[in-house]
Structures are given as C-alpha cells and as structure tokens.
Design an enzyme around this catalytic site. Structure first.
Site, mmCIF file in Angstrom:
data_model
loop_
_atom_site.group_PDB
_atom_site.id
_atom_site.type_symbol
_atom_site.label_atom_id
_atom_site.label_comp_id
_atom_site.label_asym_id
_atom_site.label_seq_id
_atom_site.Cartn_x
_atom_site.Cartn_y
_atom_site.Cartn_z
ATOM 1 N N THR A 62 0.746 -1.196 0.016
ATOM 2 C CA THR A 62 0.128 0.102 -0.025
ATOM 3 C C THR A 62 0.981 1.305 -0.035
ATOM 4 O OG1 THR A 62 -0.015 -0.162 2.337
ATOM 5 C CG2 THR A 62 -2.140 -1.028 1.189
ATOM 6 N N CYS A 63 1.852 1.293 0.813
ATOM 7 C CA CYS A 63 2.864 2.474 0.766
ATOM 8 C C CYS A 63 3.378 2.847 -0.671
ATOM 9 C CB CYS A 63 4.019 2.330 1.814
ATOM 10 S SG CYS A 63 3.336 2.242 3.466
ATOM 11 N N ALA A 64 3.636 1.840 -1.398
ATOM 12 C CA ALA A 64 4.272 1.971 -2.729
ATOM 13 C C ALA A 64 3.348 1.954 -3.870
ATOM 14 C CB ALA A 64 5.268 0.971 -3.081
#
Length: 95
Positions: A62-64
């Site tokens: 999710t962060c990337a």
C-alpha cells in the site's frame, strides 16, 4: 497477460468491489478528489515469474501503490486469488 486480466477484472467489477480493491492496494477509501493523477505514487503491477502459479495470493504494497501478481494460469484463477486476498486482509485506512 496477467495485467490485461487484472484490468479486465477491474472493468467488470461493481463500485463496491472497486472501492474494496482500491483500499486493499493503496490504503485509500476513495479516489483522490482530483482523480487518480493526484495520487502520491503511480500504481504499478509487478508480475513474478518465479512464483508458483496457483499456490500464492497476490500481495499489495500500500505504501508504494504496488501489486505483486504471481503468474496465474487463467483470469478466473487471478480473480479468485484477488478476492481471497482482499477478503482476508485486515482493515486499515489512510485518512
């Protein structure tokens, strides 16, 4: 082929399933106000040729804003694995 199957599935999804997919892959509960061009990162799909075809679930980073897809033998298997992964994901959101 995996990427085409993925986007075909997205095109066939209803609104609720698309929002669930968005949340699972990005942590966002709705699209950005200015549209997807306003996302902080570009969404990418990584296909892993070393992954066994039917044995692993896709993985969302999710962060990337990255989705890792094993090479599945069919679109039906890909969709089934995506739905299973989303169903068993823990709820969390970015606000």
């Amino acid at each position: 082929e995996q990427v085409e199957w993925f986007w075909g599935y997205v095109g066939e999804c209803g609104r609720a399933e698309r929002l669930r997919l968005l949340g699972w892959t990005t942590g966002m509960v709705r699209p950005p106000v200015g549209g997807f061009a306003q996302m902080p990162h570009r969404f990418t799909i990584q296909c892993d040729p070393d992954e066994a075809r039917d044995q692993h679930l896709p993985v969302a980073h999710t962060c990337a804003f990255q989705l890792d897809l094993p090479l599945y033998p069919s679109k039906e298997v890909l969709v089934s694995k995506l739905r299973t992964a989303m169903e068993h994901a823990h709820d969390f959101q970015l606000v």
